[in-house]
Scaffold this motif. Structure first.
Motif, PDB file in Angstrom:
ATOM      1  N   ALA A   1       0.821  -1.217   0.000  1.00 44.15           N
ATOM      2  CA  ALA A   1       0.000   0.000   0.000  1.00 44.15           C
ATOM      3  C   ALA A   1       0.858   1.271   0.000  1.00 44.15           C
ATOM      4  CB  ALA A   1      -0.945  -0.015   1.193  1.00 44.15           C
ATOM      5  N   PHE A   2       2.154   1.159   0.368  1.00 45.28           N
ATOM      6  CA  PHE A   2       3.022   2.346   0.296  1.00 45.28           C
ATOM      7  C   PHE A   2       3.119   2.879  -1.137  1.00 45.28           C
ATOM      8  CE2 PHE A   2       5.773   0.984   4.199  1.00 45.28           C
ATOM      9  CZ  PHE A   2       4.704   1.279   5.039  1.00 45.28           C
ATOM     10  N   LEU A   3       2.877   1.954  -2.101  1.00 46.46           N
ATOM     11  CA  LEU A   3       2.924   2.373  -3.513  1.00 46.46           C
ATOM     12  C   LEU A   3       1.816   3.364  -3.837  1.00 46.46           C
ATOM     13  CD1 LEU A   3       3.678  -1.113  -5.088  1.00 46.46           C
ATOM     14  CD2 LEU A   3       5.240   0.828  -5.033  1.00 46.46           C
ATOM     15  N   ASN A   4       0.858   3.493  -2.911  1.00 49.33           N
ATOM     16  CA  ASN A   4      -0.219   4.460  -3.123  1.00 49.33           C
ATOM     17  C   ASN A   4       0.150   5.863  -2.640  1.00 49.33           C
ATOM     18  OD1 ASN A   4      -1.936   2.551  -4.252  1.00 49.33           O
ATOM     19  ND2 ASN A   4      -2.584   1.855  -2.230  1.00 49.33           N
ATOM     20  N   PHE A   5       1.429   6.069  -2.331  1.00 49.17           N
ATOM     21  CA  PHE A   5       1.861   7.416  -1.936  1.00 49.17           C
ATOM     22  C   PHE A   5       1.437   8.423  -3.030  1.00 49.17           C
ATOM     23  CE2 PHE A   5       4.995  10.901  -1.964  1.00 49.17           C
ATOM     24  CZ  PHE A   5       4.784  11.387  -0.687  1.00 49.17           C
ATOM     25  N   GLY A   6       0.775   9.481  -2.616  1.00 45.70           N
ATOM     26  CA  GLY A   6       0.330  10.500  -3.581  1.00 45.70           C
ATOM     27  C   GLY A   6      -0.959  10.138  -4.289  1.00 45.70           C
ATOM     28  N   HIS A   7      -1.434   8.888  -4.088  1.00 48.03           N
ATOM     29  CA  HIS A   7      -2.597   8.431  -4.852  1.00 48.03           C
ATOM     30  C   HIS A   7      -3.937   8.766  -4.193  1.00 48.03           C
ATOM     31  CE1 HIS A   7       0.441   6.448  -7.195  1.00 48.03           C
ATOM     32  NE2 HIS A   7      -0.428   5.861  -7.988  1.00 48.03           N
ATOM     33  N   THR A   8      -3.961   9.052  -2.881  1.00 55.18           N
ATOM     34  CA  THR A   8      -5.256   9.347  -2.247  1.00 55.18           C
ATOM     35  C   THR A   8      -5.825  10.621  -2.868  1.00 55.18           C
ATOM     36  OG1 THR A   8      -4.427   8.325  -0.231  1.00 55.18           O
ATOM     37  CG2 THR A   8      -6.452   9.614  -0.030  1.00 55.18           C
ATOM     38  N   LEU A   9      -5.023  11.687  -2.837  1.00 53.47           N
ATOM     39  CA  LEU A   9      -5.491  12.903  -3.505  1.00 53.47           C
ATOM     40  C   LEU A   9      -5.486  12.701  -5.033  1.00 53.47           C
ATOM     41  CD1 LEU A   9      -6.384  15.867  -3.399  1.00 53.47           C
ATOM     42  CD2 LEU A   9      -3.976  16.521  -3.510  1.00 53.47           C
ATOM     43  N   GLY A  10      -4.462  12.029  -5.553  1.00 55.77           N
ATOM     44  CA  GLY A  10      -4.353  11.815  -7.009  1.00 55.77           C
ATOM     45  C   GLY A  10      -5.612  11.176  -7.590  1.00 55.77           C
ATOM     46  N   HIS A  11      -6.066  10.067  -6.984  1.00 58.63           N
ATOM     47  CA  HIS A  11      -7.284   9.398  -7.469  1.00 58.63           C
ATOM     48  C   HIS A  11      -8.489  10.322  -7.368  1.00 58.63           C
ATOM     49  CE1 HIS A  11      -5.554   5.113  -6.690  1.00 58.63           C
ATOM     50  NE2 HIS A  11      -5.393   5.475  -7.944  1.00 58.63           N
ATOM     51  N   ALA A  12      -8.567  11.092  -6.260  1.00 63.17           N
ATOM     52  CA  ALA A  12      -9.726  11.978  -6.075  1.00 63.17           C
ATOM     53  C   ALA A  12      -9.731  13.076  -7.144  1.00 63.17           C
ATOM     54  CB  ALA A  12      -9.708  12.576  -4.675  1.00 63.17           C
ATOM     55  N   ILE A  13      -8.539  13.557  -7.529  1.00 65.50           N
ATOM     56  CA  ILE A  13      -8.472  14.575  -8.603  1.00 65.50           C
ATOM     57  C   ILE A  13      -8.923  13.945  -9.923  1.00 65.50           C
ATOM     58  CG2 ILE A  13      -6.905  15.995 -10.008  1.00 65.50           C
ATOM     59  CD1 ILE A  13      -5.220  16.472  -7.483  1.00 65.50           C
ATOM     60  N   GLU A  14      -8.402  12.735 -10.218  1.00 64.90           N
ATOM     61  CA  GLU A  14      -8.797  12.076 -11.481  1.00 64.90           C
ATOM     62  C   GLU A  14     -10.310  11.860 -11.518  1.00 64.90           C
ATOM     63  OE1 GLU A  14      -5.893   8.636 -10.985  1.00 64.90           O
ATOM     64  OE2 GLU A  14      -5.912   8.855 -13.165  1.00 64.90           O
ATOM     65  N   ALA A  15     -10.871  11.366 -10.403  1.00 62.50           N
ATOM     66  CA  ALA A  15     -12.304  11.073 -10.368  1.00 62.50           C
ATOM     67  C   ALA A  15     -13.117  12.363 -10.479  1.00 62.50           C
ATOM     68  CB  ALA A  15     -12.664  10.323  -9.083  1.00 62.50           C
ATOM     69  N   SER A  16     -12.646  13.428  -9.807  1.00 64.89           N
ATOM     70  CA  SER A  16     -13.372  14.705  -9.876  1.00 64.89           C
ATOM     71  C   SER A  16     -13.410  15.241 -11.302  1.00 64.89           C
ATOM     72  CB  SER A  16     -12.697  15.765  -8.994  1.00 64.89           C
ATOM     73  OG  SER A  16     -12.648  15.327  -7.677  1.00 64.89           O
ATOM     74  N   MET A  17     -12.412  14.869 -12.108  1.00 68.76           N
ATOM     75  CA  MET A  17     -12.375  15.349 -13.499  1.00 68.76           C
ATOM     76  C   MET A  17     -12.910  14.288 -14.467  1.00 68.76           C
ATOM     77  SD  MET A  17      -8.754  17.385 -13.369  1.00 68.76           S
ATOM     78  CE  MET A  17      -8.918  18.150 -14.978  1.00 68.76           C
ATOM     79  N   ASN A  18     -13.605  13.289 -13.917  1.00 67.76           N
ATOM     80  CA  ASN A  18     -14.134  12.179 -14.731  1.00 67.76           C
ATOM     81  C   ASN A  18     -13.070  11.499 -15.585  1.00 67.76           C
ATOM     82  OD1 ASN A  18     -16.780  12.218 -13.916  1.00 67.76           O
ATOM     83  ND2 ASN A  18     -17.224  13.997 -15.241  1.00 67.76           N
ATOM     84  N   TYR A  19     -11.845  11.465 -15.070  1.00 64.72           N
ATOM     85  CA  TYR A  19     -10.727  10.823 -15.767  1.00 64.72           C
ATOM     86  C   TYR A  19     -10.463  11.453 -17.138  1.00 64.72           C
ATOM     87  CZ  TYR A  19     -11.314   7.596 -11.973  1.00 64.72           C
ATOM     88  OH  TYR A  19     -11.411   7.066 -10.706  1.00 64.72           O
ATOM     89  N   LYS A  20     -10.849  12.725 -17.304  1.00 63.53           N
ATOM     90  CA  LYS A  20     -10.615  13.392 -18.590  1.00 63.53           C
ATOM     91  C   LYS A  20      -9.699  14.587 -18.355  1.00 63.53           C
ATOM     92  CE  LYS A  20     -14.797  11.956 -20.860  1.00 63.53           C
ATOM     93  NZ  LYS A  20     -15.891  11.746 -19.895  1.00 63.53           N
ATOM     94  N   ASN A  21      -8.886  14.871 -19.343  1.00 64.17           N
ATOM     95  CA  ASN A  21      -7.993  16.041 -19.327  1.00 64.17           C
ATOM     96  C   ASN A  21      -6.951  16.008 -18.215  1.00 64.17           C
ATOM     97  OD1 ASN A  21      -9.463  17.140 -21.481  1.00 64.17           O
ATOM     98  ND2 ASN A  21     -10.998  17.896 -20.025  1.00 64.17           N
ATOM     99  N   ILE A  22      -6.740  14.856 -17.618  1.00 66.75           N
ATOM    100  CA  ILE A  22      -5.607  14.743 -16.671  1.00 66.75           C
ATOM    101  C   ILE A  22      -5.076  13.320 -16.742  1.00 66.75           C
ATOM    102  CG2 ILE A  22      -7.056  14.220 -14.627  1.00 66.75           C
ATOM    103  CD1 ILE A  22      -4.735  16.256 -13.305  1.00 66.75           C
TER     104      ILE A  22
END
Ligand code: NAD
Ligand code: ZN
Length: 358
Positions: free
Chosen positions: A238-259
Motif C-alpha cells: 500500500a506504500f505504492l499508493n503514496f500521492g494516490h489518495t489525492l491523485g485518485h480523487a483529482i482524477e475522479a473529480s475530473m471524470n478521468y478526462k484532461n488529466i
C-alpha cells in the motif's frame, strides 16, 4: 541487458531490461508453445508490430488489435478477447504477448488468467508507466461503470521483457506522466535515487538511453522488493499508493478526462509531502528536495482550479482503497520511510487542501 527475478508464492517471474533487445533468441526463451498471440492496440500496432512479428517467424503467430483508450478497459473488450481466443480454437498450449501500456497489460493479463484457467503470459510494456509499474506485480483488471479497476485478479506474468526503445515513440505527456511513478520510488524507498533524479533531470527529460535504463531498472527493483514482501497488498504494498489518495480523487473529480494519472499523482505527492511536514517528522529540506525534483521534471504541482475542494473530499471517501469509510494517507517519516494513517479527519484535510491551493 539485465535480468531480475520476481519471486512470489505462485511463480518466479524473470524480468529482462535492456535497449534494443527484442530478438528471436530472447523471446524464444520465454515462449513454450507453437501458438503465439500478440494482443496490442491500433496505435502501438502501427508503430511496433512489424519488428516483433519479424522475429517470431518460427511460431504460429496471430495478432489481435484492440481499439486504443482507457474507455475500452472494460468487460466488453475482455469478452472480445475471450471470443477471439475461443473462435481461434486455441488450447492451453498457447503464449499470449501483451504488447502495450497499462491498459493493454491489465486487460490482457486478466484475459490470459481466465482463458482456460490460465496460459503463458509475456508482458512487453511500451509506456514508461507500464515498464516501471503496471507490468510488474501481477495486478490485472478492468474498469466497471461504478469505478476503476473494480474487477480483476492477481496473476503474475510468466515473464516481462522491458525494452526502452519503445519509449522513443511515446508522446511527451505520457512519458512525463510515467516519471511521477519513478520519482515515487525514490520518495518512498530510495533517497539516493531521488537525489540522482534531481541531479540528472535534464538527461532524463531528453530520454538519454543510459538514464532511461537506470530509472527503469531501479524503479523495477524497488517495485519487486515491495511486491515480494507483500504480493496481495495486505500491508507495505500500500506504500505504492503514496500521492494516490489525492491523485485518485483529482482524477475522479475530473471524470478521468484532461488529466493523466501520473500528473494527478504528482500533485498528490506534493500534498502528501506537505501533510508529512505538518503531521510527522519530515523536515523542510526533504520537502524542498521532493518539490524541486517534481518541478525539474516538469510535472504539475497545483490542483486544477476548476475542481472544488468539496468535490475532491467527496471522491476521497468513495475511493475503494478507503477501508471502513476512512481516508488512508501514505505519509513520510523521512524520505524512504513511509507509514499509513487513517487518523486524518475530513475537516483537517479540507483545511490543508485550502491552504495548499492558496
Ligand atoms: N496493474 C497495475 O499494477 C497497474 C498499475 C498502474 C496503472 N495501471 C493501469 O494502467 C493504465 C494506464 O497505463 P498507461 O499510462 O500505460 O496508459 P495506456 O496504456 O493508455 O497508454 C497511453 C497511451 O500511449 C499509447 N502508447 C503506448 N505505448 C506507446 C509507444 N511506445 N509509443 C507511442 N504510443 C504508445 C497508447 O496507445 C495510449 O494511447 C490504467 O488503466 C491504470 O489503471 C495498472
Ligand atoms: Zn499510480
Amino acid at each position: 541487458m539485465k535480468q531480475l527475478l520476481l519471486k512470489t508464492d505462485s511463480k518466479n517471474t524473470p524480468i529482462v531490461i535492456g535497449k534494443n533487445i527484442i530478438n528471436s533468441s530472447l523471446l524464444s526463451k520465454f515462449i513454450n508453445s507453437k501458438d503465439v498471440v500478440i494482443i496490442t492496440n491500433t496505435t502501438i500496432g502501427k508503430l511496433h508490430l512489424k519488428k516483433i512479428t519479424s522475429v517470431l517467424k518460427k511460431f504460429n503467430l496471430n495478432i489481435l488489435k484492440l481499439p486504443d483508450g482507457e474507455q475500452y478497459k472494460n468487460i466488453n473488450t475482455l469478452s472480445k478477447i475471450h471470443d477471439y481466443l475461443i473462435k481461434m480454437n486455441f488450447d492451453r498450449d498457447l503464449t499470449i504477448i501483451a504488447l502495450g501500456g497499462g491498459v493493454i497489460g491489465d486487460l490482457v493479463g486478466f484475459a490470459s488468467d481466465t482463458f482456460l484457467r490460465g496460459v503463458n503470459l509475456i508482458h512487453i510494456p511500451t509506456t514508461l508507466l507500464a515498464q516501471v509499474d503496471s507490468a510488474i506485480g501481477g495486478k490485472t483488471g478492468v474498469n466497471h461503470k461504478f469505478g476503476k479497476n473494480l474487477i480483476g485478479t492477481f496473476k503474475q506474468p510468466n515473464s516481462v521483457i522491458i525494452d526502452i526503445n519503445y519509449l522513443s515513440t511515446l508522446p511527451e505527456k505520457e512519458f512525463n506522466s510515467g516519471l511521477a511513478e519513478v520519482i515515487k520510488y525514490g520518495i518512498i524507498s530510495n533517497p539516493k535515487f531521488l537525489k540522482w533524479i534531481n541531479n540528472n533531470s535534464n538527461l532524463i527529460i531528453k530520454r538519454n538511453s543510459n538514464s532511461l535504463l537506470k530509472i527503469v531498472e531501479i524503479s523495477v527493483k524497488e517495485k519487486i522488493s515491495i511486491v515480494m514482501r507483500d504480493e496481495k497488498e495486505s500491508n507495505i504494498r500500500a506504500f505504492l499508493n503514496f500521492g494516490h489518495t489525492l491523485g485518485h480523487a483529482i482524477e475522479a473529480s475530473m471524470n478521468y478526462k484532461n488529466i493523466l494519472h501520473g500528473h494527478a499523482v504528482s500533485i498528490g505527492m506534493i500534498f502528501a509531502t506537505m501533510l508529512s511536514v505538518d503531521k510527522s517528522t519530515l523536515n523542510i529540506d526533504e520537502f524542498n528536495l521532493i518539490e524541486s525534483t517534481i518541478k525539474k521534471l516538469g510535472l504539475p504541482i497545483n490542483i486544477p482550479s476548476k475542481i472544488s475542494t468539496s468535490k475532491i473530499i467527496k471522491h476521497m471517501s468513495f475511493d475503494k482503497k478507503n477501508k471502513g469509510g476512512k481516508n488512508h494517507f501514505v505519509l513520510l517519516k523521512s524520505i524512504g520511510k513511509c507509514y499509513i494513517t487513517n487518523k486524518l479527519t475530513n475537516s483537517y484535510i479540507t483545511s490543508m487542501i485550502e491552504s495548499f491551493r492558496s
